[in-house]
Design an enzyme around this catalytic site. Structure first.
Site, PDB file in Angstrom:
ATOM      1  N   ARG A   1      12.129  -2.158  10.542  1.00 22.59           N
ATOM      2  CA  ARG A   1      11.143  -1.718  11.524  1.00 22.59           C
ATOM      3  C   ARG A   1      11.011  -2.744  12.636  1.00 22.59           C
ATOM      4  NH1 ARG A   1       5.916  -0.025   7.967  1.00 22.59           N
ATOM      5  NH2 ARG A   1       4.904  -1.193   9.636  1.00 22.59           N
TER       6      ARG A   1
ATOM      7  N   ARG B   1       0.550  -9.355  13.619  1.00 21.01           N
ATOM      8  CA  ARG B   1      -0.032  -8.266  12.800  1.00 21.01           C
ATOM      9  C   ARG B   1      -1.043  -8.832  11.805  1.00 21.01           C
ATOM     10  NH1 ARG B   1       4.930  -5.391  10.273  1.00 21.01           N
ATOM     11  NH2 ARG B   1       3.409  -4.039   9.275  1.00 21.01           N
TER      12      ARG B   1
ATOM     13  N   ARG C   1      11.737  -5.985   4.040  1.00 21.19           N
ATOM     14  CA  ARG C   1      11.624  -4.509   3.984  1.00 21.19           C
ATOM     15  C   ARG C   1      12.726  -3.831   4.799  1.00 21.19           C
ATOM     16  NH1 ARG C   1       6.036  -1.932   5.100  1.00 21.19           N
ATOM     17  NH2 ARG C   1       6.093  -3.385   6.852  1.00 21.19           N
TER      18      ARG C   1
ATOM     19  N   LYS D   1       0.828  -1.216   0.000  1.00 21.36           N
ATOM     20  CA  LYS D   1       0.000   0.000   0.000  1.00 21.36           C
ATOM     21  C   LYS D   1       0.861   1.265   0.000  1.00 21.36           C
ATOM     22  CE  LYS D   1      -1.936  -1.012   3.949  1.00 21.36           C
ATOM     23  NZ  LYS D   1      -1.215  -2.253   4.294  1.00 21.36           N
TER      24      LYS D   1
ATOM     25  N   ARG E   1      -8.867   1.376  10.109  1.00 22.36           N
ATOM     26  CA  ARG E   1      -8.445  -0.009  10.321  1.00 22.36           C
ATOM     27  C   ARG E   1      -9.419  -0.770  11.213  1.00 22.36           C
ATOM     28  NH1 ARG E   1      -2.673   0.614   9.375  1.00 22.36           N
ATOM     29  NH2 ARG E   1      -1.530  -1.270   9.832  1.00 22.36           N
TER      30      ARG E   1
END
Ligand code: AP5
Length: 213
Positions: free
Chosen positions: A160, A171, A127, A13, A88
């Site tokens: 992260r 998550r 990532r 996203k 969310r």
């Protein structure tokens, strides 16, 4: 354009939101980025949010809604916006609806990104982010020119806290329980378009532009 990017963590996203915001000249509001910024600056809000984020849980609705309300009322959002990672939960979506109604506006589109779970895990695990300019890379798919160094500002890239293997599963469960109900919510309002998030960034971009135009 008043648009929402919805979908599981790591689906791409944020990567596509950067491009669409530039292409359409609208501000991108990422609640994840706003919260990480508050954590980095050690603001009261950031200190409150940090524990939730590190555990892969959602930050309480009232905190996030307050953050978004302030941004949406700002001058830069009056002609449109792209929301990445908000709403969310159903209460967040209800509050957004009220906020838009109070200014006589409505949502144009909700883009729902899809990707198989094993691909999601690969994207999140690889990532790397720049703590300074927020550029996002992937160690295999979108690597920086110099290993571990941001192309834009030459800062050392980081992983992260919530991208560590132990947090990814939680998550994804939080997404299934609390965010996935928004798919039916927005289907019911006739604004949802599904986007296949698989394949290279440029392919996803082309499919996305076709949906938005
Ligand atoms: P947030 O930052 O919003 O995280 P997220 O939704 O979990 O989404 P991600 O940032 O993980 O993924 P993305 O879909 O943007 O993927 P990206 O483009 O980076 O939220 C973090 C936390 O903040 C939450 O857990 C929560 O605690 C809190 N929070 C935020 N909003 C909240 C809210 N509204 N309410 C309550 N709490 C909230 O891509 C992922 C990787 O894949 C990157 O490495 C990228 O380079 C790579 N990639 C992208 N596209 C491709 C492609 N096509 N092919 C190959 N690799 C690709």
């Amino acid at each position: 354009m008043r648009c929402i990017f919805l979908g599981p963590p790591g689906v791409g996203k944020g990567t596509q939101a950067e491009f669409v915001a530039r292409e359409f000249g609208v501000p991108k509001l990422s609640t994840g980025d706003l919260l990480r910024d508050s954590v980095q600056k050690k603001t009261t809000l950031g200190l409150e949010a940090k524990g939730f984020m590190d555990r892969g849980e959602l930050v309480p609705d009232e905190v996030v809604i307050g953050l978004v309300r302030e941004k949406l009322r700002s001058a830069e959002c009056q002609k449109g916006f792209l929301l990445d990672g908000f709403p969310r939960t159903v209460p967040q979506a209800d509050q957004l609806e009220l906020l838009l109604q109070s200014s006589g506006n409505s949502l144009d589109r909700v883009i729902y990104f899809t990707l198989p779970k094993d691909e999601i895990v690969k994207r999140i695990s690889g990532r790397r982010s720049c703590p300074r300019c927020k550029a996002v890379y992937h160690i295999q798919a979108i690597p920086p020119k110099k290993n571990g160094i941001c192309d834009v500002c030459e800062t050392e890239l980081i992983q992260r806290n919530d991208d560590k293997p132990e947090t990814i599963e939680s998550r994804l469960s939080v997404y299934d329980e609390q965010t996935a109900p928004l798919i039916e919510y927005y289907k019911g309002k006739n604004v949802l378009s599904e986007l296949d998030g698989s394949g290279p960034v440029d392919d996803v971009q082309r499919r996305l532009l076709a949906l938005l135009s």
